[in-house]
Design a protein around this motif. Structure first.
Motif, PDB file in Angstrom:
ATOM      1  N   ARG A 143      38.197  36.713  26.914  1.00 41.40           N
ATOM      2  CA  ARG A 143      39.017  37.900  27.179  1.00 41.40           C
ATOM      3  C   ARG A 143      39.993  38.147  26.033  1.00 41.40           C
ATOM      4  NH1 ARG A 143      40.573  37.438  32.538  1.00 41.40           N
ATOM      5  NH2 ARG A 143      41.773  35.661  31.829  1.00 41.40           N
ATOM      6  N   HIS A 144      40.585  37.085  25.527  1.00 40.78           N
ATOM      7  CA  HIS A 144      41.556  37.260  24.449  1.00 40.78           C
ATOM      8  C   HIS A 144      40.896  37.572  23.117  1.00 40.78           C
ATOM      9  CE1 HIS A 144      44.623  34.893  26.983  1.00 40.78           C
ATOM     10  NE2 HIS A 144      44.873  36.174  27.043  1.00 40.78           N
ATOM     11  N   ASP A 156      37.717  39.573  22.785  1.00 32.53           N
ATOM     12  CA  ASP A 156      37.142  40.922  22.737  1.00 32.53           C
ATOM     13  C   ASP A 156      37.000  41.561  24.118  1.00 32.53           C
ATOM     14  OD1 ASP A 156      35.009  39.545  23.812  1.00 32.53           O
ATOM     15  OD2 ASP A 156      33.771  39.643  22.019  1.00 32.53           O
ATOM     16  N   LEU A 157      37.610  40.975  25.131  1.00 30.85           N
ATOM     17  CA  LEU A 157      37.612  41.472  26.518  1.00 30.85           C
ATOM     18  C   LEU A 157      36.278  41.319  27.233  1.00 30.85           C
ATOM     19  CD1 LEU A 157      39.697  44.801  26.340  1.00 30.85           C
ATOM     20  CD2 LEU A 157      40.515  42.460  26.554  1.00 30.85           C
TER      21      LEU A 157
END
Lengths: 472, 472
Positions: free
Chosen positions: B341-342, B344-345
């Motif tokens: 997530r941190h 590229d989501l």
């Protein structure tokens, strides 16, 4: 001491014999029983002949299965005593032993476009045509900077639509703005862009209030952020701190307040950047969705050597696509491409080809015009209804984007509005949660999927919230 | 001191007036001239009336253009003296001022499948059907762990094809194995998986020789690597170092040597992992491409709590797709999803839907069967020809994958083979370059695109190289 397994017990372990694919049934069944411990270490299997007879399969099938499992280390073949179950190291708790709770439905971000507008057919067609047009050489490992035909199309588009000063060499294709921020943040922390990193860490100026998601990415990468207030003309550039190596800013449409960075501020932003050889990270997240006039051009054109322009298809097409771009000077492009390569080698080539196709065919621009009309109307209808129903309500920002900001009289009002809108299925986040230093009560409301039928409920919630402390 | 621009000089700056879109022509032309310095700071523009007359446009067009550029900070409107060009901070060198040299064609990696086999039509159809089948809710920001329907399809596939012990909850979708390694390496360095990080840094055991690309990713993330020799039964597990927190290993088909990790070694690998609560990173990069028998099942099933299984579509479909998966225990899945997530989501949802569709429709398996036949035949034809032409040549590895290893008598022979094969357009890398501690001369040859017509040239090059020092 060893146990020899009774041939018939094998059937108990394996379960009923299927009509076909018995080899696979035997292998998978044996493997499962060894792995989960039903067949204990040291257990000796029946002879091939006995097993074949008991299971009703050929001896060859048994031999093959045993060979496969010996090769995997699950069985051991001993010269005298036959084939036995291997002693595996004590397996740690198997994943399924500790199931995670079913994930709750994720809340919808306020900046999400209406998924009903996503041009599914046009996208599928663009993938088809884009993939058809690829050279064989494009189907190897990707160019980490991005597919040349897409970088070219983006340069043309950004020159036209955003007044950017850009050629294909200045473009790096990324998997969304989030990836761009994450990569740039790491490069800043490592001192590979924006100058050497001071011993006490690298600071970046951010707008106060700001996107919480963006701040989380910067912090996760190890950056320190310094909030700088935003007023009606955008970022208070006179308050930019000396010790920051860069600033993250949303000039075309501030998130969340919705204001535009004024002309004087633009110049003083660049003066600040030039004075300390700092970088300006211009997050152009929804700049094309301006409803009352042509969007204000990007700051990037004013100083392409210091401004890094970030954009994506997330607001116009869908954040599910993970496709974005960075326009940057050569001293940033080089390290950024290296970082991209070390992160994921590059972005999917078929998707890049599809976006290039969408831009070149004009389908992107057609979708933009259509989406702009829909979102403009939804925003207008909601604002008109709010204006009639709650005359004193303070709604901020220019006519643009996928969200609006409503200021509320206090924390209780904010909580009431957030709860009410969530219950109504409307994307919302508390305005106070976007504050870096200051915490102003209010809500950021996603307007993209608020259709005319939804408006009365939204109005009710906000009217109720505004009256929560008895004053608007 | 200010200069007032002659109205006719405006035309010189702007170039010929087009028949349509004169507003855009005026805005873009003025913007360009201000940004690139042709219109100097302080220059006062002609009055609106004079400019309109000189340019042959309406006064409204001029007013709009001026308003837009004032809003962008490029012009300033002064009460008494009219509209002037703003003083911009000294722009740094514009990107185009320092063009980078045109990039050389990137060499093709030895592990790349033949792009001519990429199923363009099937992929486009899978995207179409996959996107059609998505719920509206899937078109928002993605689930960073991966689209549930794909995780489900991968779990089924990996249980069947790789004997893995896996449910959809254990799967994390990533943008290729490179991203998985990069994320896991960062988590190891931070002590967030594999136990607390020692003060002097985290060490990971790797095979010697190894993929250079993988090592580069691990080093870039800050890991120290310790090479462990590989022999005919794969990794020398008896030499695994005590101080490593994890090992990166290719059990099904060692890269580059092509051997299979033997049954005893599999068990001792897991014993080593269990003894220090270490992680085994099982890179299953080309395991499905086994030609002489069913592929050896993954090590992961033997200890799902300590083995992390990594795979992707790069060898079977195309590395241009950037789609891969990680099967991991819950204590790794949690931090890995956070890291994803941190970063590229999440991975593109339409591409995930397409792969799910490909797996569910059986098109993936059909392509696998077809590709396996083609690659098996190409490998066989090349090996037969080499065997006839250079009888003493030492070619290693089992019948699998997209590359083979040829050992050569020395550095000069290696250089000759690399140069000759590159000139012939055959993907190749020096075997010595894959060494971590030991450096053995030879070549790793990509066989996927060596068609029958190419074989004589490859044979010639290798025969010549083998004779370079006069001995094979």
């Amino acid at each position: 001491m060893t146990t020899r397994l009774d041939p018939d017990a094998l059937l108990l372990v394996l379960g009923p014999r299927p009509d076909r694919d018995v080899g696979r049934w035997l292998q998978d069944g044996l493997r499962g029983a060894v792995v989960d411990g039903r067949l204990e270490a040291g257990t000796v299997l029946p002879s091939g002949r006995d097993a074949a007879a008991a299971l009703g399969v050929s001896r060859g099938t048994v031999t093959t299965a045993v060979d496969v499992l010996v090769g995997e280390g699950l069985l051991v073949s001993r010269l005298r005593s036959g084939v036995a179950v291997a002693a595996l190291p004590a397996a740690s708790a198997a994943p399924s032993a500790a199931p995670r709770p079913a994930s709750a439905p994720r809340p919808v971000s306020v900046g999400t476009p209406d998924p009903a507008l996503f041009p599914r057919t046009a996208w599928a067609r663009a993938v088809r045509d884009g993939v058809r047009g690829l050279a064989d050489a494009d189907l190897g490992y990707p160019d980490p900077q991005g597919l040349p035909v897409l970088r070219e199309a983006l340069a043309v588009h950004l020159r036209r639509a955003r007044g950017a000063h850009v050629t294909a060499d200045d473009v790096v294709v990324v998997s969304g703005v989030a990836q761009a921020l994450s990569l740039l943040a790491r490069l800043l922390v490592a001192g590979r862009v924006g100058g050497p990193a001071p011993a006490d860490g690298v600071a970046v100026a951010v707008e106060d209030p700001s996107s919480r998601g963006a701040l989380e990415l910067l912090h996760d990468a190890g950056l320190r952020t310094v909030g700088v207030p935003v007023d009606d003309a955008g970022l208070r550039t006179d308050l930019l701190p000396d010790d920051a190596r860069a600033v993250l800013v949303t000039p075309a449409h501030q998130f969340p307040l919705g204001v535009v960075l004024g002309p004087t501020r633009r110049r003083s932003l660049l003066t600040w950047a030039a004075a300390g050889d700092r970088l300006v990270l211009e997050d152009d997240y929804d700049a094309e969705l301006r409803y009352d006039r042509q969007p204000v051009a990007s700051v990037q054109a004013l100083d392409p050597g210091r401004v890094v322009l970030l954009g994506s298809v997330s607001k116009l097409l869908s954040p599910a696509l993970r496709l974005g771009w960075v326009v940057a000077p050569p001293r940033v492009v080089g390290p950024l491409v290296d970082a991209k390569r070390h992160t994921d080698l590059g972005t999917s080539v078929p998707e890049q080809a599809a976006l290039a196709e969408l831009l070149a065919s004009g389908a992107y621009q057609r979708h933009l015009r259509r989406a702009r009309l829909v979102y403009q109307r939804r925003r207008r209808v909601l604002l008109d209804a709010l204006g009639r129903a709650v005359p004193g309500l303070e709604v901020g920002g220019v006519a643009a984007g996928l969200h609006l900001v409503v200021r509320l009289p206090g924390e209780a009002a904010e909580r009431a509005a957030v709860d009410g809108l969530l219950a109504a299925g409307v994307p919302v986040e508390p305005l106070s949660g976007t504050g870096v230093g200051r915490r102003e009560p209010g809500v950021v409301v996603g307007t993209a999927r608020v259709r005319e039928v939804d408006v009365p409920r939204v109005v009710d919630v906000l009217r109720g919230a505004a009256a929560t402390t008895g004053s608007v």
